[in-house]
Design a protein around this motif. Structure first.
Motif, mmCIF file in Angstrom:
data_model
loop_
_atom_site.group_PDB
_atom_site.id
_atom_site.type_symbol
_atom_site.label_atom_id
_atom_site.label_comp_id
_atom_site.label_asym_id
_atom_site.label_seq_id
_atom_site.Cartn_x
_atom_site.Cartn_y
_atom_site.Cartn_z
ATOM 1 N N HIS A 96 0.837 -1.208 0.000
ATOM 2 C CA HIS A 96 0.000 0.000 0.000
ATOM 3 C C HIS A 96 0.871 1.256 0.000
ATOM 4 O O HIS A 96 0.647 2.173 -0.795
ATOM 5 N N PHE A 97 1.854 1.295 0.892
ATOM 6 C CA PHE A 97 2.700 2.478 0.961
ATOM 7 C C PHE A 97 3.547 2.646 -0.291
ATOM 8 O O PHE A 97 3.804 3.772 -0.719
ATOM 9 N N SER A 98 3.967 1.553 -0.890
ATOM 10 C CA SER A 98 4.768 1.681 -2.114
ATOM 11 C C SER A 98 3.910 2.205 -3.266
ATOM 12 O O SER A 98 4.415 2.869 -4.158
ATOM 13 N N GLU A 99 2.609 1.915 -3.242
ATOM 14 C CA GLU A 99 1.709 2.430 -4.282
ATOM 15 C C GLU A 99 1.357 3.903 -4.045
ATOM 16 O O GLU A 99 1.210 4.671 -4.987
ATOM 17 N N GLN A 100 1.206 4.270 -2.786
ATOM 18 C CA GLN A 100 0.778 5.629 -2.443
ATOM 19 C C GLN A 100 1.920 6.642 -2.436
ATOM 20 O O GLN A 100 1.707 7.811 -2.709
ATOM 21 N N ARG A 101 3.105 6.171 -2.102
ATOM 22 C CA ARG A 101 4.254 7.056 -1.970
ATOM 23 C C ARG A 101 5.454 6.348 -2.562
ATOM 24 O O ARG A 101 5.785 5.256 -2.154
ATOM 25 N N LYS A 102 6.095 6.987 -3.521
ATOM 26 C CA LYS A 102 7.234 6.357 -4.179
ATOM 27 C C LYS A 102 8.323 6.059 -3.164
ATOM 28 O O LYS A 102 8.734 6.914 -2.397
ATOM 29 N N LEU A 103 8.761 4.803 -3.152
ATOM 30 C CA LEU A 103 9.857 4.410 -2.268
ATOM 31 C C LEU A 103 11.176 4.876 -2.870
ATOM 32 O O LEU A 103 11.409 4.739 -4.067
ATOM 33 N N THR A 104 12.036 5.408 -2.029
ATOM 34 C CA THR A 104 13.359 5.828 -2.490
ATOM 35 C C THR A 104 14.255 4.598 -2.605
ATOM 36 O O THR A 104 13.940 3.526 -2.077
ATOM 37 N N ARG A 105 15.389 4.759 -3.248
ATOM 38 C CA ARG A 105 16.367 3.664 -3.327
ATOM 39 C C ARG A 105 16.788 3.234 -1.914
ATOM 40 O O ARG A 105 16.983 2.067 -1.650
ATOM 41 N N LYS A 106 16.922 4.218 -1.041
ATOM 42 C CA LYS A 106 17.305 3.918 0.347
ATOM 43 C C LYS A 106 16.224 3.078 1.029
ATOM 44 O O LYS A 106 16.534 2.126 1.741
ATOM 45 N N ASP A 107 14.945 3.433 0.820
ATOM 46 C CA ASP A 107 13.838 2.655 1.391
ATOM 47 C C ASP A 107 13.899 1.204 0.921
ATOM 48 O O ASP A 107 13.787 0.270 1.715
ATOM 49 N N VAL A 108 14.091 1.028 -0.386
ATOM 50 C CA VAL A 108 14.138 -0.315 -0.966
ATOM 51 C C VAL A 108 15.336 -1.091 -0.415
ATOM 52 O O VAL A 108 15.205 -2.270 -0.050
ATOM 53 N N ALA A 109 16.471 -0.427 -0.296
ATOM 54 C CA ALA A 109 17.664 -1.085 0.246
ATOM 55 C C ALA A 109 17.435 -1.514 1.696
ATOM 56 O O ALA A 109 17.807 -2.626 2.095
ATOM 57 N N GLU A 110 16.796 -0.659 2.481
ATOM 58 C CA GLU A 110 16.512 -0.997 3.878
ATOM 59 C C GLU A 110 15.529 -2.166 3.972
ATOM 60 O O GLU A 110 15.684 -3.045 4.817
ATOM 61 N N LEU A 111 14.529 -2.181 3.097
ATOM 62 C CA LEU A 111 13.575 -3.293 3.083
ATOM 63 C C LEU A 111 14.264 -4.602 2.696
ATOM 64 O O LEU A 111 14.022 -5.648 3.311
ATOM 65 N N ARG A 112 15.137 -4.537 1.692
ATOM 66 C CA ARG A 112 15.881 -5.740 1.282
ATOM 67 C C ARG A 112 16.754 -6.260 2.421
ATOM 68 O O ARG A 112 16.813 -7.461 2.671
ATOM 69 N N LYS A 113 17.429 -5.352 3.104
ATOM 70 C CA LYS A 113 18.284 -5.734 4.230
ATOM 71 C C LYS A 113 17.446 -6.381 5.330
ATOM 72 O O LYS A 113 17.823 -7.424 5.880
ATOM 73 N N LEU A 114 16.308 -5.797 5.638
ATOM 74 C CA LEU A 114 15.426 -6.354 6.661
ATOM 75 C C LEU A 114 14.936 -7.739 6.268
ATOM 76 O O LEU A 114 14.955 -8.668 7.077
ATOM 77 N N LEU A 115 14.521 -7.899 5.022
ATOM 78 C CA LEU A 115 14.050 -9.206 4.551
ATOM 79 C C LEU A 115 15.167 -10.247 4.616
ATOM 80 O O LEU A 115 14.923 -11.398 5.001
ATOM 81 N N LYS A 116 16.373 -9.847 4.260
ATOM 82 C CA LYS A 116 17.501 -10.791 4.334
ATOM 83 C C LYS A 116 17.745 -11.208 5.776
ATOM 84 O O LYS A 116 17.938 -12.386 6.064
ATOM 85 N N GLU A 117 17.733 -10.246 6.677
ATOM 86 C CA GLU A 117 17.930 -10.563 8.098
ATOM 87 C C GLU A 117 16.836 -11.499 8.614
ATOM 88 O O GLU A 117 17.119 -12.444 9.333
#
Length: 123
Positions: A96-117
């Protein structure tokens, strides 16, 4: 414990620095919120009844200190949001948030890091 939006404004002041008097809280948020002293005192009384804050006498005034931590409040609010709007699921919230508000590269990187952890923690 349900904290209203107005009560949360008072709590934010106390989380930043406590103990604080009603007058100090009013000086910090009164002009921006267009609040008078009676409003702040009413909110503090509601927070006292909810046991979110405690009051200690200091001469002719009271000093207020939070009993509810900001971390616990944020946890309660975010769980409530997830449960009410997304059936307790995180993925639809992120979508929902990715559709409503464009995620920055930093946001995506943080999400990827969290998912990996999180993936690394799975047995």
């Amino acid at each position: 414990m349900a904290i209203s939006e107005a009560e949360a404004v008072v709590m934010e002041v106390l989380w930043r620095a406590a103990p604080r008097s009603a007058e100090e809280i009013l000086a910090e948020v009164g002009p921006a919120q267009d609040w008078q002293e009676g409003t702040v005192k009413s909110l503090l009384n509601r927070l006292l009844k909810k046991k979110a804050v405690r009051a200690e006498r200091d001469g002719r005034r009271y000093l207020y200190t939070p009993l509810l931590s900001r971390e616990k409040y944020v946890s309660q609010e975010s769980k409530g949001l997830l449960d009410r709007l997304f059936d307790g699921r995180v993925a639809p919230l992120v979508a929902h948030f990715s559709e409503q508000r464009k995620l920055t590269r930093k946001d995506v990187a943080e999400l990827r890091k969290l998912l990996k952890e999180l993936d690394d923690e799975q047995p």
